[in-house]
Enzyme design. Structure first.
Site, short mmCIF file in Angstrom:
data_model
loop_
_atom_site.label_atom_id
_atom_site.label_comp_id
_atom_site.label_asym_id
_atom_site.label_seq_id
_atom_site.Cartn_x
_atom_site.Cartn_y
_atom_site.Cartn_z
N CYS A 112 118.08 25.62 64.68
CA CYS A 112 119.02 24.95 63.78
C CYS A 112 118.32 24.05 62.76
O CYS A 112 118.93 23.63 61.78
CB CYS A 112 120.05 24.16 64.57
SG CYS A 112 121.06 25.24 65.60
N HIS A 253 123.44 19.21 60.01
CA HIS A 253 123.59 20.53 60.62
C HIS A 253 124.97 20.60 61.28
O HIS A 253 125.41 19.65 61.93
CB HIS A 253 122.48 20.74 61.66
CG HIS A 253 122.71 21.93 62.52
ND1 HIS A 253 122.92 23.18 61.99
CD2 HIS A 253 122.80 22.06 63.87
CE1 HIS A 253 123.11 24.04 62.99
NE2 HIS A 253 123.05 23.38 64.13
N ASN A 283 128.87 27.24 63.94
CA ASN A 283 127.44 26.96 63.80
C ASN A 283 126.72 28.26 63.39
O ASN A 283 126.60 29.19 64.18
CB ASN A 283 126.91 26.45 65.14
CG ASN A 283 125.43 26.07 65.09
OD1 ASN A 283 124.74 26.36 64.12
ND2 ASN A 283 124.95 25.44 66.15
N1 COA Z 1 137.26 26.28 76.63
C1 COA Z 1 137.71 25.54 77.63
N2 COA Z 1 136.91 24.86 78.46
C2 COA Z 1 135.58 24.95 78.24
C3 COA Z 1 135.04 25.70 77.20
C4 COA Z 1 135.94 26.40 76.38
N3 COA Z 1 135.52 27.16 75.36
N4 COA Z 1 133.70 25.56 77.23
C5 COA Z 1 133.41 24.76 78.25
N5 COA Z 1 134.55 24.39 78.87
C6 COA Z 1 134.71 23.55 80.05
C7 COA Z 1 133.44 23.44 80.86
O1 COA Z 1 133.33 24.58 81.71
C8 COA Z 1 133.69 22.18 81.63
O2 COA Z 1 134.50 22.47 82.74
P1 COA Z 1 134.16 21.85 84.18
O3 COA Z 1 134.22 20.37 83.97
O4 COA Z 1 135.23 22.41 85.02
O5 COA Z 1 132.79 22.34 84.48
C9 COA Z 1 134.50 21.34 80.65
O6 COA Z 1 135.01 22.23 79.65
C10 COA Z 1 133.73 20.25 79.96
O7 COA Z 1 132.49 20.80 79.56
P2 COA Z 1 131.47 19.94 78.80
O8 COA Z 1 130.19 20.71 78.69
O9 COA Z 1 131.45 18.57 79.35
O10 COA Z 1 132.17 19.85 77.39
P3 COA Z 1 131.64 19.08 76.16
O11 COA Z 1 132.61 18.07 75.77
O12 COA Z 1 130.21 18.65 76.33
O13 COA Z 1 131.65 20.22 75.05
C11 COA Z 1 130.10 21.67 73.93
C12 COA Z 1 130.87 21.40 75.20
C13 COA Z 1 129.25 22.90 74.14
C14 COA Z 1 131.12 21.90 72.84
C15 COA Z 1 129.22 20.45 73.59
O14 COA Z 1 128.51 20.06 74.73
C16 COA Z 1 128.26 20.71 72.45
O15 COA Z 1 128.67 20.95 71.35
N6 COA Z 1 126.97 20.58 72.73
C17 COA Z 1 125.95 20.72 71.68
C18 COA Z 1 125.79 22.16 71.40
C19 COA Z 1 125.00 22.41 70.17
O16 COA Z 1 125.09 21.70 69.23
N7 COA Z 1 124.21 23.48 70.20
C20 COA Z 1 123.56 24.01 69.07
C21 COA Z 1 122.21 23.51 68.82
S1 COA Z 1 122.21 22.13 67.83
#
Ligand code: COA
Length: 328
Positions: A112, A253, A283
């Site tokens: 990224c 980003h 993204n």
């Molecule tokens: N729909 C519904 N629930 C979902 C889901 C979806 N698409 N994706 C994950 N969940 C669930 C998880 O399984 C978890 O359930 P659990 O508590 O029963 O295990 C719950 O939602 C919370 O997950 P969590 O990982 O805490 O959510 P979050 O608030 O951190 O959001 C992301 C998840 C991936 C959106 C977030 O962590 C993120 O954006 N991270 C950075 C990713 C990124 O930027 N990557 C690119 C490189 S820069």
């Protein structure tokens, strides 16, 4: 001293739009969850073709804006984690498809942060006087490495390409004024693709074990991205004797709306000075930052004289910021 300036920008988004409701149709997720946790409403998908096609379309728009032909380009840098193939480089394929008969070039992999790493590289060729026209492209067909059954990752990404043209700039105080980039490979576990490289070459086993897809610990990446992107952005503003009041645009980003908001908060910027298009594209990895520049420039919101901070965070970990005084 000669600095490098962006003299043209172009963005290409493939036609097919995939809204969040598509994922609702077969995964345990909701439109509301995706919007509230990520800010994404829809993304674009390239149905036919590869990353080089995204890159070529973006490059064509960029050259058309500048009013020059492909044969005038000296060097093509393509930032991508989804090259058409391992070799030849995507830059080679772009060079050929574009008809950039006088250009050399290469691919650069920084996930990224790829666009910012490529931009800093292109700037060196201009500042050293070696080249007059460098095409810096960020393009990724993320759908080619997405596990569509993994709700944690498949909702986040989309396909896209965007490019800028770098040229020498003699006007004092304009162009690319400063940049800082970082690399920390201890972050590898949190975000990577396990197979397809020399560590785990493709085999029946790697395919069956879904090792050719993005593996991500979203929470871990989220935490470091928030701090990393904000810290590097604050640093570049300070070390150029500016304050947040001097910054017209933050171009973060586009990985997650909450990361973007938190970066803006830490920098003391209102959201009306932050470029955002994650809601429409998700993204697109190396393409997010130049796609924002292209859209905001085309709509007249990004103007000559604006102080712009580009900021990124990605797999590696990689992160960085670039300060630009917009010159077109
Ligand atoms: N729909 C519904 N629930 C979902 C889901 C979806 N698409 N994706 C994950 N969940 C669930 C998880 O399984 C978890 O359930 P659990 O508590 O029963 O295990 C719950 O939602 C919370 O997950 P969590 O990982 O805490 O959510 P979050 O608030 O951190 O959001 C992301 C998840 C991936 C959106 C977030 O962590 C993120 O954006 N991270 C950075 C990713 C990124 O930027 N990557 C690119 C490189 S820069």
């Amino acid at each position: 001293m000669t600095t490098a300036a962006i003299t043209a920008v172009g963005h290409y988004a493939p036609e097919k739009v995939v809204p969040n409701s598509y994922y609702e149709s077969y995964l345990d997720t909701t439109d509301e969850w995706i919007i509230s946790r990520t800010g994404i409403r829809e993304r674009r998908v390239l149905e036919h073709g590869a990353t080089s096609d995204l890159a070529v379309e973006a490059a064509k728009k960029t050259l058309a804006m500048r009013g020059i032909g492909p044969e005038e380009v000296d060097c093509i840098l393509v930032a991508t984690v989804t090259p058409d193939m391992f070799f030849p480089s995507t830059a080679a394929l772009v060079q050929h498809k574009l008809g950039a008969t006088n250009a050399w070039g290469f691919d650069l992999s920084a996930a990224c942060s790829g666009f910012l790493f490529a931009l800093a590289t292109g700037v060196q060729f201009i500042q050293s006087g070696v080249h007059k026209k460098v095409l810096v492209i960020g393009a990724d067909k993320m759908t080619s490495i997405m596990d569509m059954s993994d709700r944690n990752t498949c909702i986040l990404f989309g396909d896209g390409g965007a490019a800028v043209l770098l040229e020498p700039n003699e006007e004092e105080g304009y162009g690319v004024l400063d940049w800082v980039n970082y690399l920390d490979g201890s972050g590898m576990e949190a975000l990577h693709m396990k197979a397809g490289g020399s560590l785990h070459p493709a085999s029946m086993e790697t395919v069956q074990n879904k090792m050719h897809y993005i593996t991500q610990d979203g929470k871990a990446v989220f935490k470091v991205a928030v701090v990393g992107m904000a810290d590097v952005s604050i640093d570049i503003v300070k070390r150029n004797n500016l304050t947040s009041d001097d910054i017209d645009w933050l171009v973060p980003h586009q990985a997650n709306m909450r990361i973007i908001q938190s970066t803006a908060d830490r920098m003391g910027l209102d959201m009306d000075r932050v470029m955002v298009n994650i809601d429409r594209y998700g993204n697109t990895t190396a393409a997010t930052i130049p796609s924002c520049l292209a859209e905001y420039y085309e709509s007249g919101r990004l103007k000559r004289g604006d102080n712009v901070v580009l900021a990124s965070f990605g797999a590696g970990y990689t992160w960085g910021a670039t300060l630009i005084r917009w010159s077109i």
